[in-house]
Motif scaffolding. Structure first.
Motif, PDB file in Angstrom:
ATOM      1  N   ALA A 187     -24.330  64.254  -4.438  1.00  0.00           N
ATOM      2  CA  ALA A 187     -23.544  63.559  -3.424  1.00  0.00           C
ATOM      3  C   ALA A 187     -23.060  62.203  -3.932  1.00  0.00           C
ATOM      4  CB  ALA A 187     -24.369  63.377  -2.154  1.00  0.00           C
ATOM      5  N   GLN A 188     -23.940  61.481  -4.620  1.00  0.00           N
ATOM      6  CA  GLN A 188     -23.533  60.186  -5.165  1.00  0.00           C
ATOM      7  C   GLN A 188     -22.408  60.361  -6.176  1.00  0.00           C
ATOM      8  OE1 GLN A 188     -26.014  58.104  -8.074  1.00  0.00           O
ATOM      9  NE2 GLN A 188     -25.857  56.262  -6.819  1.00  0.00           N
ATOM     10  N   ALA A 189     -22.526  61.371  -7.043  1.00  0.00           N
ATOM     11  CA  ALA A 189     -21.482  61.613  -8.040  1.00  0.00           C
ATOM     12  C   ALA A 189     -20.149  61.918  -7.366  1.00  0.00           C
ATOM     13  CB  ALA A 189     -21.897  62.759  -8.955  1.00  0.00           C
ATOM     14  N   LEU A 190     -20.171  62.677  -6.293  1.00  0.00           N
ATOM     15  CA  LEU A 190     -18.940  63.004  -5.570  1.00  0.00           C
ATOM     16  C   LEU A 190     -18.335  61.766  -4.909  1.00  0.00           C
ATOM     17  CD1 LEU A 190     -20.134  66.359  -3.978  1.00  0.00           C
ATOM     18  CD2 LEU A 190     -18.371  66.105  -5.732  1.00  0.00           C
ATOM     19  N   LEU A 191     -19.181  60.902  -4.388  1.00  0.00           N
ATOM     20  CA  LEU A 191     -18.665  59.689  -3.747  1.00  0.00           C
ATOM     21  C   LEU A 191     -18.050  58.733  -4.767  1.00  0.00           C
ATOM     22  CD1 LEU A 191     -21.449  58.873  -1.095  1.00  0.00           C
ATOM     23  CD2 LEU A 191     -19.190  59.870  -0.688  1.00  0.00           C
ATOM     24  N   THR A 192     -18.646  58.675  -5.947  1.00  0.00           N
ATOM     25  CA  THR A 192     -18.139  57.719  -6.944  1.00  0.00           C
ATOM     26  C   THR A 192     -16.786  58.135  -7.521  1.00  0.00           C
ATOM     27  OG1 THR A 192     -19.435  58.809  -8.685  1.00  0.00           O
ATOM     28  CG2 THR A 192     -20.437  56.926  -7.581  1.00  0.00           C
ATOM     29  N   THR A 193     -16.355  59.380  -7.269  1.00  0.00           N
ATOM     30  CA  THR A 193     -15.021  59.788  -7.730  1.00  0.00           C
ATOM     31  C   THR A 193     -13.919  59.129  -6.914  1.00  0.00           C
ATOM     32  OG1 THR A 193     -14.877  61.703  -6.237  1.00  0.00           O
ATOM     33  CG2 THR A 193     -15.931  62.035  -8.388  1.00  0.00           C
ATOM     34  N   GLY A 194     -14.277  58.614  -5.733  1.00  0.00           N
ATOM     35  CA  GLY A 194     -13.276  58.033  -4.847  1.00  0.00           C
ATOM     36  C   GLY A 194     -12.597  59.046  -3.945  1.00  0.00           C
ATOM     37  N   ARG A 195     -12.919  60.333  -4.105  1.00  0.00           N
ATOM     38  CA  ARG A 195     -12.299  61.363  -3.273  1.00  0.00           C
ATOM     39  C   ARG A 195     -12.939  61.444  -1.894  1.00  0.00           C
ATOM     40  NH1 ARG A 195     -13.408  66.494  -6.463  1.00  0.00           N
ATOM     41  NH2 ARG A 195     -12.516  67.441  -4.580  1.00  0.00           N
ATOM     42  N   HIS A 196     -14.181  60.945  -1.776  1.00  0.00           N
ATOM     43  CA  HIS A 196     -14.914  61.025  -0.512  1.00  0.00           C
ATOM     44  C   HIS A 196     -15.525  59.667  -0.202  1.00  0.00           C
ATOM     45  CE1 HIS A 196     -14.501  65.313  -1.222  1.00  0.00           C
ATOM     46  NE2 HIS A 196     -15.143  65.173  -2.373  1.00  0.00           N
ATOM     47  N   ARG A 197     -15.740  59.420   1.082  1.00  0.00           N
ATOM     48  CA  ARG A 197     -16.346  58.155   1.505  1.00  0.00           C
ATOM     49  C   ARG A 197     -17.713  58.347   2.142  1.00  0.00           C
ATOM     50  NH1 ARG A 197     -12.067  55.442   5.359  1.00  0.00           N
ATOM     51  NH2 ARG A 197     -12.126  57.574   6.156  1.00  0.00           N
ATOM     52  N   THR A 198     -17.930  59.490   2.822  1.00  0.00           N
ATOM     53  CA  THR A 198     -19.173  59.713   3.557  1.00  0.00           C
ATOM     54  C   THR A 198     -19.704  61.106   3.248  1.00  0.00           C
ATOM     55  OG1 THR A 198     -18.334  58.322   5.357  1.00  0.00           O
ATOM     56  CG2 THR A 198     -20.270  59.677   5.825  1.00  0.00           C
ATOM     57  N   ALA A 199     -20.956  61.163   2.804  1.00  0.00           N
ATOM     58  CA  ALA A 199     -21.578  62.439   2.448  1.00  0.00           C
ATOM     59  C   ALA A 199     -22.788  62.691   3.331  1.00  0.00           C
ATOM     60  CB  ALA A 199     -22.004  62.436   0.980  1.00  0.00           C
ATOM     61  N   LEU A 200     -22.900  63.929   3.796  1.00  0.00           N
ATOM     62  CA  LEU A 200     -24.095  64.374   4.496  1.00  0.00           C
ATOM     63  C   LEU A 200     -24.935  65.166   3.493  1.00  0.00           C
ATOM     64  CD1 LEU A 200     -25.793  64.840   7.080  1.00  0.00           C
ATOM     65  CD2 LEU A 200     -24.381  66.874   7.504  1.00  0.00           C
TER      66      LEU A 200
ATOM     67  N   SER B  27     -22.829  56.621   1.911  1.00  0.00           N
ATOM     68  CA  SER B  27     -21.484  56.060   2.034  1.00  0.00           C
ATOM     69  C   SER B  27     -21.121  55.304   0.778  1.00  0.00           C
ATOM     70  CB  SER B  27     -21.419  55.114   3.242  1.00  0.00           C
ATOM     71  OG  SER B  27     -20.168  54.442   3.288  1.00  0.00           O
ATOM     72  N   SER B  28     -19.838  55.292   0.469  1.00  0.00           N
ATOM     73  CA  SER B  28     -19.346  54.502  -0.661  1.00  0.00           C
ATOM     74  C   SER B  28     -18.888  53.118  -0.222  1.00  0.00           C
ATOM     75  CB  SER B  28     -18.174  55.231  -1.337  1.00  0.00           C
ATOM     76  OG  SER B  28     -17.112  55.428  -0.401  1.00  0.00           O
ATOM     77  N   GLU B  29     -18.965  52.845   1.073  1.00  0.00           N
ATOM     78  CA  GLU B  29     -18.455  51.584   1.605  1.00  0.00           C
ATOM     79  C   GLU B  29     -19.580  50.579   1.787  1.00  0.00           C
ATOM     80  OE1 GLU B  29     -16.305  52.457   5.148  1.00  0.00           O
ATOM     81  OE2 GLU B  29     -14.700  53.523   4.092  1.00  0.00           O
ATOM     82  N   PRO B  30     -19.460  49.399   1.173  1.00  0.00           N
ATOM     83  CA  PRO B  30     -20.516  48.389   1.299  1.00  0.00           C
ATOM     84  C   PRO B  30     -20.532  47.777   2.691  1.00  0.00           C
ATOM     85  CG  PRO B  30     -18.634  47.483   0.115  1.00  0.00           C
ATOM     86  CD  PRO B  30     -18.340  48.941   0.333  1.00  0.00           C
ATOM     87  N   GLY B  31     -21.653  47.167   3.013  1.00  0.00           N
ATOM     88  CA  GLY B  31     -21.791  46.476   4.291  1.00  0.00           C
ATOM     89  C   GLY B  31     -23.064  45.665   4.291  1.00  0.00           C
ATOM     90  N   PRO B  32     -23.145  44.625   5.107  1.00  0.00           N
ATOM     91  CA  PRO B  32     -24.339  43.786   5.141  1.00  0.00           C
ATOM     92  C   PRO B  32     -25.561  44.567   5.617  1.00  0.00           C
ATOM     93  CG  PRO B  32     -22.875  43.301   6.997  1.00  0.00           C
ATOM     94  CD  PRO B  32     -22.121  44.204   6.086  1.00  0.00           C
TER      95      PRO B  32
END
Length: 343
Positions: free
Chosen positions: A134-147, A188-193
């Protein structure tokens, strides 16, 4: 090249109930209190959850049902809905069927469509493998949220007609050690506090030339009357190898990150049995790290266990806390682990 960071937003779990304690297990199979005490001392697991009703033999739920419930809980904790999912990855050693893949049944039950799904056939290292994919898929930029899902239903290997007193240890241990359950996590690939960042994932096969330590067999029309056991463990090999492998995983994770032993606030050790976990924790030598374990209440439910640990961990972590999780799969001797830090 710098790899984009991935964040663990939430975790959820689902267990079939009610819990079956050692006394209930002993009564069901006609075993005496001495046997019950043996389970308490040798294994240490106090209870487990099973999809099969021991009294009637009825199967009350399947893996897809449990994984769907765990996913719904994880999504709710992340304040997301199924429509927010971009990709689903699931790991299991005991899918409900060979086809359709259980992950696709779960997607259907969640009400999602038109997204990529992946199912990994694997054991105790599977949750980390699924997180890694899942992490590898998110780091491609094609996805933002993985279950990410993981679970096992070992009840399908339960033979309620067994004479436990006549079983060899390699088969008897499977009756007392394992349980059923499922877990889920949202990445998620999106940062947040205040989010938990995945600092490192380790996933490695190390069993070249070694005999399997754990075997689950498939039986089709051609071989379903085979006399060989459907499930068997080489528990002596597991006792010898797992603590050593856990130490190697820990050292590699810490060395890669430049972390010292006292930098670790939480330790999520392998969850084979209470006895084995206690031995591993003592040998790892992280006295300042708080142990996060659930094996005594859940039994060993394989791919679900790391998610059950993560669910407990996320409720405790504060800003700046660091955690390390370890998993060893004896089927063909896989090392797996991860390191987390809360921002």
């Amino acid at each position: 090249m710098r790899i984009p960071e991935t964040y663990l937003l939430s975790a959820g779990a689902a267990l079939p109930g009610p819990a079956v304690d050692n006394a209930a297990l002993a009564r069901r199979f006609g075993m005496d209190t001495l046997w019950e005490q043996w389970v308490d001392v040798f294994v240490g697991t106090r209870q487990r959850h099973l999809c099969v009703d021991l009294a009637s033999g009825e199967l009350r739920s399947n893996l897809a049902d449990l994984a769907t419930a765990a996913a719904q809980q994880a999504l709710k904790s992340a304040d997301l809905t199924p429509d927010d999912i971009d990709v689903i990855v699931m790991s299991t050693a005991t899918p409900d069927q060979l086809m359709p893949a259980t992950v696709n049944v779960v997607a259907d039950q969640l009400g999602v469509n038109d997204l990529p799904t992946y199912q990994l056939q694997t054991g105790c290292a599977g949750a980390v493998q699924a997180l890694d994919v899942a992490q590898a898929l998110l780091t491609t930029g094609r996805h933002r949220t993985a279950l990410v899902l993981g679970g096992d239903v070992c009840a399908k290997y339960f033979d309620l007609s067994l004479d436990l007193a006549a079983l060899p240890p390699a088969q008897l241990i499977n009756v007392v050690l394992f349980g059923d359950g499922a877990g889920a996590a949202v990445l998620s690939s999106e940062p947040g506090p205040g989010r938990v960042v995945i600092r490192r994932l380790l996933n490695r096969l190390t069993g070249r030339g070694r005999a399997p330590g754990h075997v689950l067999d498939w039986f089709g029309l051609a071989d379903r009357d085979s006399l060989r056991p459907a499930a068997a463990e080489d528990y002596k090999a597991i006792e010898e190898s797992v603590p050593r492998m856990a130490g190697e995983i820990l050292r590699e994770l810490l060395d890669d990150l430049g972390w010292q032993d006292d930098d670790v606030d939480y330790l999520l050790p392998p969850q084979l049995s209470v006895r084995m976990t206690s031995r591993i924790v003592d040998q790892l030598g992280l006295p300042g790290a708080l142990e996060v374990s659930c094996i005594s209440e859940t039994g060993n439910n394989g791919n679900a266990l790391p998610f059950l640990q993560l669910e407990r961990l996320l409720r405790r972590m504060a800003g700046g806390d660091r955690a390390v999780g370890l998993a060893v799969e004896s089927s063909k001797w896989l090392k797996a682990g991860y390191a987390l830090e809360k921002l």
